[in-house]
Enzyme design. Structure first.
Site, PDB file in Angstrom:
ATOM      1  N   SER A  13       0.862  -1.175  -0.002  1.00  0.00           N
ATOM      2  CA  SER A  13       0.033   0.076   0.009  1.00  0.00           C
ATOM      3  C   SER A  13       0.820   1.227   0.118  1.00  0.00           C
ATOM      4  O   SER A  13       2.126   1.378   0.368  1.00  0.00           O
ATOM      5  CB  SER A  13      -0.724   0.035   1.122  1.00  0.00           C
ATOM      6  OG  SER A  13      -1.377  -1.167   1.313  1.00  0.00           O
TER       7      SER A  13
HETATM    8  N1  SAH Z   1      -0.836  -4.737   3.818  1.00  0.00           N
HETATM    9  C1  SAH Z   1      -0.028  -5.277   3.058  1.00  0.00           C
HETATM   10  C2  SAH Z   1      -0.622  -4.843   1.511  1.00  0.00           C
HETATM   11  C3  SAH Z   1      -1.785  -5.865   1.158  1.00  0.00           C
HETATM   12  S1  SAH Z   1      -2.328  -6.387  -0.537  1.00  0.00           S
HETATM   13  C4  SAH Z   1       1.269  -4.454   2.752  1.00  0.00           C
HETATM   14  O1  SAH Z   1       1.587  -3.927   3.811  1.00  0.00           O
HETATM   15  O2  SAH Z   1       2.287  -4.686   2.143  1.00  0.00           O
HETATM   16  C5  SAH Z   1      -3.756  -7.340  -0.054  1.00  0.00           C
HETATM   17  C6  SAH Z   1      -3.358  -8.609   0.375  1.00  0.00           C
HETATM   18  O3  SAH Z   1      -4.475  -9.147   0.769  1.00  0.00           O
HETATM   19  C7  SAH Z   1      -2.793  -9.300  -0.406  1.00  0.00           C
HETATM   20  O4  SAH Z   1      -1.490  -9.794  -0.238  1.00  0.00           O
HETATM   21  C8  SAH Z   1      -3.794 -10.540  -0.956  1.00  0.00           C
HETATM   22  O5  SAH Z   1      -3.156 -11.862  -1.050  1.00  0.00           O
HETATM   23  C9  SAH Z   1      -4.472 -10.451   0.727  1.00  0.00           C
HETATM   24  N2  SAH Z   1      -5.747 -11.196   0.574  1.00  0.00           N
HETATM   25  C10 SAH Z   1      -6.903 -10.844  -0.112  1.00  0.00           C
HETATM   26  N3  SAH Z   1      -8.040 -11.411   0.037  1.00  0.00           N
HETATM   27  C11 SAH Z   1      -7.447 -12.281   1.273  1.00  0.00           C
HETATM   28  C12 SAH Z   1      -8.204 -13.069   2.311  1.00  0.00           C
HETATM   29  N4  SAH Z   1      -9.405 -13.607   1.820  1.00  0.00           N
HETATM   30  N5  SAH Z   1      -7.406 -13.707   3.146  1.00  0.00           N
HETATM   31  C13 SAH Z   1      -6.146 -13.073   3.404  1.00  0.00           C
HETATM   32  N6  SAH Z   1      -5.583 -12.395   2.632  1.00  0.00           N
HETATM   33  C14 SAH Z   1      -6.072 -11.876   1.274  1.00  0.00           C
END
Ligand code: SAH
Length: 220
Positions: A67
């Site tokens: 992000s």
């Molecule tokens: N917080 C992260 C950015 C997140 S991007 C950082 O600091 O880099 C969003 C993430 O959510 C992705 O890695 C994706 O794989 C995950 N995601 C999406 N759906 C999900 C679910 N149902 N359970 C767990 N993770 C999930």
């Protein structure tokens, strides 16, 4: 270029990074301190590593994104974390957000549906000696019942509605921050407070996150 120039330009880029955070509304000193203490560089691999101190989202493995730092700061600030808090993050991604949380909370649990991202994030947590983070591979929509309830919950993928199991696992007095909306449309950050009388919602700014998906991901 000498080492001195390198050090200077890194120091300068970090100053600009903190300045950008402040100018976008990240004003809480504890949050700014945590973001100053955790270097974003190690969470970004390959081509984009040199852009780590720019206030923009960047691609990571498995087609996901780390992000934008100002959004990380605003979400963290909205959580109003105290040092005794147990925090759950859904969407480990690079691990950067979890690392920031780990500087403010007692304990952080972070879940991602991509095993590869969880494994890579663990390596960075170890290298930075962030020992109060537990990273797990699972579908985070169901939360983590065995560690519930949580003081704070942060979801870093967009859901159409705040997932019921997560609301159920939030402690009374707890706060959850979640981007809500369709994945291809404008989403809004929502802050939910659980009080004795029920749930209170307030809408923060518009954002754009990858979608919260069901089941485990195929690693790429
Ligand atoms: N917080 C992260 C950015 C997140 S991007 C950082 O600091 O880099 C969003 C993430 O959510 C992705 O890695 C994706 O794989 C995950 N995601 C999406 N759906 C999900 C679910 N149902 N359970 C767990 N993770 C999930």
């Amino acid at each position: 270029m000498t080492d001195m120039d390198d050090d200077d330009s890194i120091a300068q880029r970090k100053m600009q990074f903190l300045y950008a955070l402040r100018s976008k509304g990240v004003t809480n000193n504890a949050v700014l301190g945590a973001m100053e203490a955790v270097d974003r560089g190690p969470f970004i691999r390959g081509l984009f590593a040199e852009r780590a101190y720019e206030d923009m989202p960047l691609p990571i493995a498995c087609g996901q994104t780390i992000s934008q730092p100002s959004v990380v700061g605003l979400m963290t600030q909205a959580l109003e974390i105290s040092p005794r808090d147990k925090v759950l993050e859904i969407g480990t991604g690079s691990g950067y957000q979890a690392a920031i949380l780990s500087k403010l909370a007692r304990r952080v649990y972070t879940i991602d549906r991509h095993r590869r991202l969880v494994q890579e994030a663990r390596v960075v947590f170890d290298a930075l000696d962030l020992t109060n983070i537990t990273a797990l591979t699972a579908d985070g929509s169901f939360g983590l019942p065995e560690q519930a309830p949580f003081d704070r919950i942060i979801v870093t993928a967009a859901a159409e509605d705040p997932p019921g199991p997560l609301l159920a696992q939030l402690k009374e007095g707890g706060i959850m921050v979640v981007p809500v909306g369709q994945s291809d449309a404008v989403q809004h950050l929502i802050r939910v407070r659980k009080t004795a009388d029920g749930l209170e919602y307030d809408e923060m700014r518009a954002v754009r996150f990858v979608p919260l998906l069901e089941g485990l991901g195929k690693d790429t």
